[in-house]
Design a protein around this motif. Structure first.
Motif, PDB file in Angstrom:
ATOM      1  N   ILE A 176       0.832  -1.205   0.000  1.00  0.00           N
ATOM      2  CA  ILE A 176       0.000   0.000   0.000  1.00  0.00           C
ATOM      3  C   ILE A 176       0.862   1.247   0.000  1.00  0.00           C
ATOM      4  O   ILE A 176       0.576   2.208  -0.727  1.00  0.00           O
ATOM      5  N   GLU A 177       1.924   1.255   0.779  1.00  0.00           N
ATOM      6  CA  GLU A 177       2.811   2.419   0.806  1.00  0.00           C
ATOM      7  C   GLU A 177       3.467   2.638  -0.553  1.00  0.00           C
ATOM      8  O   GLU A 177       3.583   3.766  -1.023  1.00  0.00           O
ATOM      9  N   GLN A 178       3.904   1.557  -1.191  1.00  0.00           N
ATOM     10  CA  GLN A 178       4.503   1.664  -2.520  1.00  0.00           C
ATOM     11  C   GLN A 178       3.491   2.182  -3.526  1.00  0.00           C
ATOM     12  O   GLN A 178       3.809   3.042  -4.359  1.00  0.00           O
ATOM     13  N   LEU A 179       2.263   1.688  -3.452  1.00  0.00           N
ATOM     14  CA  LEU A 179       1.212   2.159  -4.348  1.00  0.00           C
ATOM     15  C   LEU A 179       0.960   3.648  -4.129  1.00  0.00           C
ATOM     16  O   LEU A 179       0.851   4.417  -5.093  1.00  0.00           O
ATOM     17  N   GLY A 180       0.876   4.079  -2.882  1.00  0.00           N
ATOM     18  CA  GLY A 180       0.681   5.496  -2.584  1.00  0.00           C
ATOM     19  C   GLY A 180       1.792   6.361  -3.153  1.00  0.00           C
ATOM     20  O   GLY A 180       1.533   7.437  -3.719  1.00  0.00           O
ATOM     21  N   GLN A 181       3.024   5.897  -3.046  1.00  0.00           N
ATOM     22  CA  GLN A 181       4.153   6.654  -3.587  1.00  0.00           C
ATOM     23  C   GLN A 181       4.106   6.719  -5.111  1.00  0.00           C
ATOM     24  O   GLN A 181       4.385   7.760  -5.704  1.00  0.00           O
ATOM     25  N   ILE A 182       3.721   5.616  -5.741  1.00  0.00           N
ATOM     26  CA  ILE A 182       3.598   5.591  -7.206  1.00  0.00           C
ATOM     27  C   ILE A 182       2.524   6.576  -7.667  1.00  0.00           C
ATOM     28  O   ILE A 182       2.736   7.336  -8.616  1.00  0.00           O
ATOM     29  N   VAL A 183       1.381   6.572  -6.995  1.00  0.00           N
ATOM     30  CA  VAL A 183       0.296   7.498  -7.359  1.00  0.00           C
ATOM     31  C   VAL A 183       0.764   8.942  -7.196  1.00  0.00           C
ATOM     32  O   VAL A 183       0.553   9.783  -8.076  1.00  0.00           O
ATOM     33  N   THR A 184       1.439   9.232  -6.093  1.00  0.00           N
ATOM     34  CA  THR A 184       1.948  10.584  -5.851  1.00  0.00           C
ATOM     35  C   THR A 184       2.966  10.985  -6.910  1.00  0.00           C
ATOM     36  O   THR A 184       2.872  12.076  -7.485  1.00  0.00           O
ATOM     37  N   ASP A 185       3.924  10.113  -7.182  1.00  0.00           N
ATOM     38  CA  ASP A 185       4.982  10.432  -8.141  1.00  0.00           C
ATOM     39  C   ASP A 185       4.457  10.570  -9.566  1.00  0.00           C
ATOM     40  O   ASP A 185       4.873  11.462 -10.301  1.00  0.00           O
ATOM     41  N   ARG A 186       3.558   9.682  -9.960  1.00  0.00           N
ATOM     42  CA  ARG A 186       3.110   9.663 -11.359  1.00  0.00           C
ATOM     43  C   ARG A 186       1.987  10.644 -11.649  1.00  0.00           C
ATOM     44  O   ARG A 186       1.969  11.273 -12.702  1.00  0.00           O
ATOM     45  N   TRP A 187       1.019  10.764 -10.740  1.00  0.00           N
ATOM     46  CA  TRP A 187      -0.151  11.591 -11.010  1.00  0.00           C
ATOM     47  C   TRP A 187      -0.283  12.793 -10.077  1.00  0.00           C
ATOM     48  O   TRP A 187      -0.948  13.763 -10.418  1.00  0.00           O
ATOM     49  N   GLY A 188       0.257  12.694  -8.880  1.00  0.00           N
ATOM     50  CA  GLY A 188       0.181  13.796  -7.937  1.00  0.00           C
ATOM     51  C   GLY A 188      -1.191  14.018  -7.327  1.00  0.00           C
ATOM     52  O   GLY A 188      -1.421  15.020  -6.651  1.00  0.00           O
ATOM     53  N   LYS A 189      -2.101  13.084  -7.552  1.00  0.00           N
ATOM     54  CA  LYS A 189      -3.456  13.237  -7.005  1.00  0.00           C
ATOM     55  C   LYS A 189      -4.177  11.906  -7.055  1.00  0.00           C
ATOM     56  O   LYS A 189      -3.729  10.968  -7.717  1.00  0.00           O
ATOM     57  N   LEU A 190      -5.275  11.818  -6.372  1.00  0.00           N
ATOM     58  CA  LEU A 190      -6.203  10.701  -6.477  1.00  0.00           C
ATOM     59  C   LEU A 190      -7.583  11.285  -6.233  1.00  0.00           C
ATOM     60  O   LEU A 190      -7.849  11.866  -5.185  1.00  0.00           O
ATOM     61  N   ASP A 191      -8.466  11.168  -7.211  1.00  0.00           N
ATOM     62  CA  ASP A 191      -9.794  11.776  -7.113  1.00  0.00           C
ATOM     63  C   ASP A 191     -10.837  10.851  -6.493  1.00  0.00           C
ATOM     64  O   ASP A 191     -11.747  11.307  -5.807  1.00  0.00           O
ATOM     65  N   ILE A 192     -10.722   9.565  -6.776  1.00  0.00           N
ATOM     66  CA  ILE A 192     -11.735   8.599  -6.349  1.00  0.00           C
ATOM     67  C   ILE A 192     -11.024   7.371  -5.808  1.00  0.00           C
ATOM     68  O   ILE A 192     -10.102   6.862  -6.435  1.00  0.00           O
ATOM     69  N   MET A 193     -11.461   6.896  -4.649  1.00  0.00           N
ATOM     70  CA  MET A 193     -10.932   5.649  -4.126  1.00  0.00           C
ATOM     71  C   MET A 193     -12.091   4.752  -3.714  1.00  0.00           C
ATOM     72  O   MET A 193     -12.953   5.168  -2.931  1.00  0.00           O
ATOM     73  N   ILE A 194     -12.098   3.552  -4.249  1.00  0.00           N
ATOM     74  CA  ILE A 194     -13.110   2.568  -3.885  1.00  0.00           C
ATOM     75  C   ILE A 194     -12.396   1.383  -3.255  1.00  0.00           C
ATOM     76  O   ILE A 194     -11.712   0.624  -3.935  1.00  0.00           O
ATOM     77  N   ALA A 195     -12.527   1.270  -1.942  1.00  0.00           N
ATOM     78  CA  ALA A 195     -11.910   0.168  -1.196  1.00  0.00           C
ATOM     79  C   ALA A 195     -12.881  -1.008  -1.220  1.00  0.00           C
ATOM     80  O   ALA A 195     -13.622  -1.251  -0.273  1.00  0.00           O
ATOM     81  N   ASN A 196     -12.881  -1.705  -2.342  1.00  0.00           N
ATOM     82  CA  ASN A 196     -13.844  -2.769  -2.579  1.00  0.00           C
ATOM     83  C   ASN A 196     -13.369  -4.140  -2.110  1.00  0.00           C
ATOM     84  O   ASN A 196     -14.183  -4.994  -1.801  1.00  0.00           O
ATOM     85  N   ALA A 197     -12.073  -4.368  -2.045  1.00  0.00           N
ATOM     86  CA  ALA A 197     -11.566  -5.685  -1.654  1.00  0.00           C
ATOM     87  C   ALA A 197     -12.102  -6.060  -0.278  1.00  0.00           C
ATOM     88  O   ALA A 197     -12.232  -5.212   0.603  1.00  0.00           O
ATOM     89  N   GLY A 198     -12.427  -7.317  -0.119  1.00  0.00           N
ATOM     90  CA  GLY A 198     -12.951  -7.758   1.165  1.00  0.00           C
ATOM     91  C   GLY A 198     -12.647  -9.216   1.412  1.00  0.00           C
ATOM     92  O   GLY A 198     -12.397  -9.982   0.482  1.00  0.00           O
ATOM     93  N   ALA A 199     -12.663  -9.591   2.673  1.00  0.00           N
ATOM     94  CA  ALA A 199     -12.442 -10.978   3.075  1.00  0.00           C
ATOM     95  C   ALA A 199     -13.553 -11.392   4.027  1.00  0.00           C
ATOM     96  O   ALA A 199     -13.901 -10.643   4.935  1.00  0.00           O
TER      97      ALA A 199
END
Length: 126
Positions: free
Chosen positions: A72-95
Motif C-alpha cells: 500500500i505504501e509503494q502504491l501510494g508513492q507511485i500514485v503521488t509520483d506519477r499523477w500527484g493526485k487521487l480523485d476517487i478511491m473505492i476500497a472494494n476488496a474484502g475478506a
C-alpha cells in the motif's frame, strides 16, 4: 453511471478483478476516469484491462495483496509520483473468512479479515 463525465479524474479500485469491483472499475473507465485497478489475480486484472480498452478507457494494473507489508505504501508513492493526485478511491476488496461459530475461527483468519476489511482501507486512505 456512464452519463457522468469523469474525464481527467483518477480512480483507484481495490478488489477490481471480479464482481462489484470489476463492474465499478469498468464503469468508471467508461465515464472517462483513468482507473488504477488492484487485485491479487493478475489474469483477471488483464481481462479487466481488455474490457476497459474495448470500452475506450484506460487503466493501470497493480497486482498486489493488501496484506503485504509495503504494498500500500509503494502504491501510494507511485500514485503521488506519477499523477500527484487521487480523485476517487473505492476500497472494494474484502475478506469473509470462515462461516463457522466465532469460537472456532482461527487467529490467522481473524487477522486476515480485519486486515483486508479494516486495516488496509485505513492505510489506503492515509
Amino acid at each position: 453511471m456512464t452519463d457522468i463525465d469523469l474525464k481527467g479524474r483518477l480512480a483507484l479500485v481495490s478488489g477490481a478483478s471480479r464482481g462489484i469491483g470489476r463492474a465499478l472499475a469498468l464503469e468508471l473507465a467508461k465515464a472517462g476516469a483513468h482507473v488504477i485497478a488492484t487485485a491479487r489475480t493478475q489474469g483477471a486484472l488483464e481481462e479487466l484491462d481488455d474490457a476497459i480498452k474495448a470500452a475506450g478507457g484506460t487503466t493501470t494494473l497493480v497486482p498486489m495483496d493488501l496484506m503485504s507489508e509495503d504494498g500500500i505504501e509503494q502504491l501510494g508513492q507511485i500514485v503521488t509520483d506519477r499523477w500527484g493526485k487521487l480523485d476517487i478511491m473505492i476500497a472494494n476488496a474484502g475478506a469473509l473468512g470462515e462461516l463457522t461459530p466465532a469460537a472456532q475461527v482461527k487467529a490467522k483468519t481473524w487477522q486476515n479479515v480485519l486486515g483486508v476489511n479494516l486495516v488496509a482501507p485505513a492505510r489506503m486512505i492515509r
